[in-house]
Scaffold this motif. Structure first.
Motif, mmCIF file in Angstrom:
data_model
loop_
_atom_site.group_PDB
_atom_site.id
_atom_site.type_symbol
_atom_site.label_atom_id
_atom_site.label_comp_id
_atom_site.label_asym_id
_atom_site.label_seq_id
_atom_site.Cartn_x
_atom_site.Cartn_y
_atom_site.Cartn_z
ATOM 1 N N THR A 4 0.905 -1.251 -0.097
ATOM 2 C CA THR A 4 -0.143 0.150 -0.191
ATOM 3 C C THR A 4 0.896 1.211 0.038
ATOM 4 O O THR A 4 0.765 2.149 -0.791
ATOM 5 C CB THR A 4 -0.905 0.198 1.001
ATOM 6 O OG1 THR A 4 -1.683 -1.191 1.412
ATOM 7 C CG2 THR A 4 -1.878 1.155 1.190
ATOM 8 N N THR A 5 1.838 1.413 0.789
ATOM 9 C CA THR A 5 2.552 2.404 1.069
ATOM 10 C C THR A 5 4.201 1.972 0.866
ATOM 11 O O THR A 5 5.219 2.959 0.461
ATOM 12 C CB THR A 5 2.490 3.340 2.507
ATOM 13 O OG1 THR A 5 2.884 2.237 3.311
ATOM 14 C CG2 THR A 5 1.099 3.839 2.709
ATOM 15 N N ALA A 162 -7.325 2.519 3.812
ATOM 16 C CA ALA A 162 -6.841 2.333 2.564
ATOM 17 C C ALA A 162 -5.646 0.914 2.658
ATOM 18 O O ALA A 162 -5.126 0.720 3.537
ATOM 19 C CB ALA A 162 -5.756 3.376 2.044
ATOM 20 N N GLY A 163 -5.990 -0.140 1.707
ATOM 21 C CA GLY A 163 -5.095 -1.033 1.602
ATOM 22 C C GLY A 163 -5.007 -1.973 0.333
ATOM 23 O O GLY A 163 -5.730 -1.638 -0.312
ATOM 24 N N ASP A 164 -4.083 -3.070 0.199
ATOM 25 C CA ASP A 164 -4.279 -3.547 -0.986
ATOM 26 C C ASP A 164 -4.441 -5.075 -0.822
ATOM 27 O O ASP A 164 -4.323 -5.795 -1.866
ATOM 28 C CB ASP A 164 -2.616 -3.716 -1.482
ATOM 29 C CG ASP A 164 -1.764 -4.672 -0.353
ATOM 30 O OD1 ASP A 164 -1.677 -4.335 0.691
ATOM 31 O OD2 ASP A 164 -1.027 -5.648 -0.993
ATOM 32 N N ASP A 168 -7.653 -6.136 4.459
ATOM 33 C CA ASP A 168 -7.755 -4.607 4.631
ATOM 34 C C ASP A 168 -9.258 -4.276 4.518
ATOM 35 O O ASP A 168 -9.530 -3.566 5.289
ATOM 36 C CB ASP A 168 -6.680 -3.945 3.817
ATOM 37 C CG ASP A 168 -5.436 -4.029 3.940
ATOM 38 O OD1 ASP A 168 -4.899 -3.898 5.244
ATOM 39 O OD2 ASP A 168 -4.509 -4.419 2.986
ATOM 40 N N GLY A 182 -9.396 0.376 -1.647
ATOM 41 C CA GLY A 182 -8.490 -0.678 -2.159
ATOM 42 C C GLY A 182 -7.447 -0.171 -3.202
ATOM 43 O O GLY A 182 -7.942 0.627 -4.068
ATOM 44 N N VAL A 183 -6.261 -0.358 -3.017
ATOM 45 C CA VAL A 183 -5.316 0.089 -4.095
ATOM 46 C C VAL A 183 -4.482 -1.226 -4.756
ATOM 47 O O VAL A 183 -4.447 -2.160 -4.099
ATOM 48 C CB VAL A 183 -4.311 0.899 -3.282
ATOM 49 C CG1 VAL A 183 -4.786 2.148 -2.563
ATOM 50 C CG2 VAL A 183 -3.340 0.122 -2.134
ATOM 51 N N THR A 185 -1.773 -1.644 -6.033
ATOM 52 C CA THR A 185 -0.317 -1.719 -6.182
ATOM 53 C C THR A 185 0.231 -2.993 -5.397
ATOM 54 O O THR A 185 1.546 -3.085 -5.081
ATOM 55 C CB THR A 185 0.148 -0.384 -5.487
ATOM 56 O OG1 THR A 185 -0.260 -0.153 -4.175
ATOM 57 C CG2 THR A 185 -0.084 0.623 -6.358
ATOM 58 N N SER A 204 -3.362 3.817 -6.946
ATOM 59 C CA SER A 204 -2.244 4.066 -6.040
ATOM 60 C C SER A 204 -2.703 4.802 -4.744
ATOM 61 O O SER A 204 -3.978 5.557 -4.727
ATOM 62 C CB SER A 204 -1.381 5.086 -6.798
ATOM 63 O OG SER A 204 -0.324 5.910 -5.816
ATOM 64 N N VAL A 205 -2.120 4.655 -3.810
ATOM 65 C CA VAL A 205 -2.446 5.419 -2.363
ATOM 66 C C VAL A 205 -2.557 6.823 -2.326
ATOM 67 O O VAL A 205 -3.096 8.071 -2.020
ATOM 68 C CB VAL A 205 -1.564 4.957 -1.185
ATOM 69 C CG1 VAL A 205 -0.280 5.752 -1.297
ATOM 70 C CG2 VAL A 205 -2.570 5.402 0.250
#
Length: 217
Positions: A4-5, A162-164, A168, A182-183, A185, A204-205
């Protein structure tokens, strides 16, 4: 964090393979393939919980978890850990707007701290949380609700998650967060994120701030 990050680049799977081998599960074997499928499906879940499912006994699960943590820390120390594009700027923007930013993980505190140190992120967020800080990891809402309590946020409807991973998303939905983004990445694709309850799916976040109204000045 991872996916995510923070760029994962296969670190979780590589660390799992090393841990599984210590417990006699050889890479390339059918058992290893089954285990790896489970690890992929449960990305975002507390790692000790994953190992309890895979290895049956608490003693074997703890051995596997300790081996995983050592392997992951070694990979992080090798310099392969990096922020995802736009992550640092997004966190900085949100905090500059007066919002609290909390980074959560399914890893242990030791591994989370190793990642933060490798990136120089010790002070990037208002708070960092791992499952042990909250009671239970994802897909339970405990870390989100702990973030609410520790940051003094008034309502779950003021939270954006926020999460992938699908876990999450489940964690965010169960917490009552207004935004569960949801991201794409990281671990799971858009259909999986939507099926788990994502209110938004982002590339993307870095797109997250645009979903949240600016706070009143």
């Amino acid at each position: 964090m991872a996916g995510t990050t923070v760029a994962d680049d296969g670190l979780v799977e590589a660390a799992f393979s090393r841990a599984a081998q210590e417990l006699g599960v050889e890479p390339g074997s059918p058992e290893h393939a089954r285990h790896l499928d489970h690890v992929r499906a449960t990305m975002g879940e507390s790692k000790i919980t994953v190992f309890r499912t895979l290895f049956g006994t608490e003693e074997r699960a703890r051995r596997a978890n300790a081996a995983f943590e050592r392997a992951y820390a070694g990979l992080v120390d090798s310099g392969v850990c990096a922020p995802l594009p736009g992550a640092e700027e997004t966190i900085g923007r949100l905090r500059a707007e007066g919002r609290s930013v909390v980074l959560t993980t399914g890893f242990s505190r030791t591994t989370q701290d190793a990642i933060l140190a490798a990136l120089g992120w010790q002070d990037i967020a208002d708070l960092t949380l791992c499952p042990a800080d909250a009671g239970r990891g994802r897909p339970y809402p405990d870390m989100v609700l702990t973030a609410l309590l520790r940051t003094g946020t008034e309502s779950v409807r003021q939270i954006a998650v926020a999460g992938d991973t699908a876990y999450d998303m489940l964690s965010g939905v169960r917490s009552g967060a207004a935004v569960v983004a949801g991201v794409t990445t990281g671990a799971h694709a858009a259909p999986d994120l939507r099926a788990a309850g994502a209110t938004h799916v982002l590339g993307s976040v870095a797109e997250l701030p645009s979903l949240i109204p600016e706070p009143a000045r």
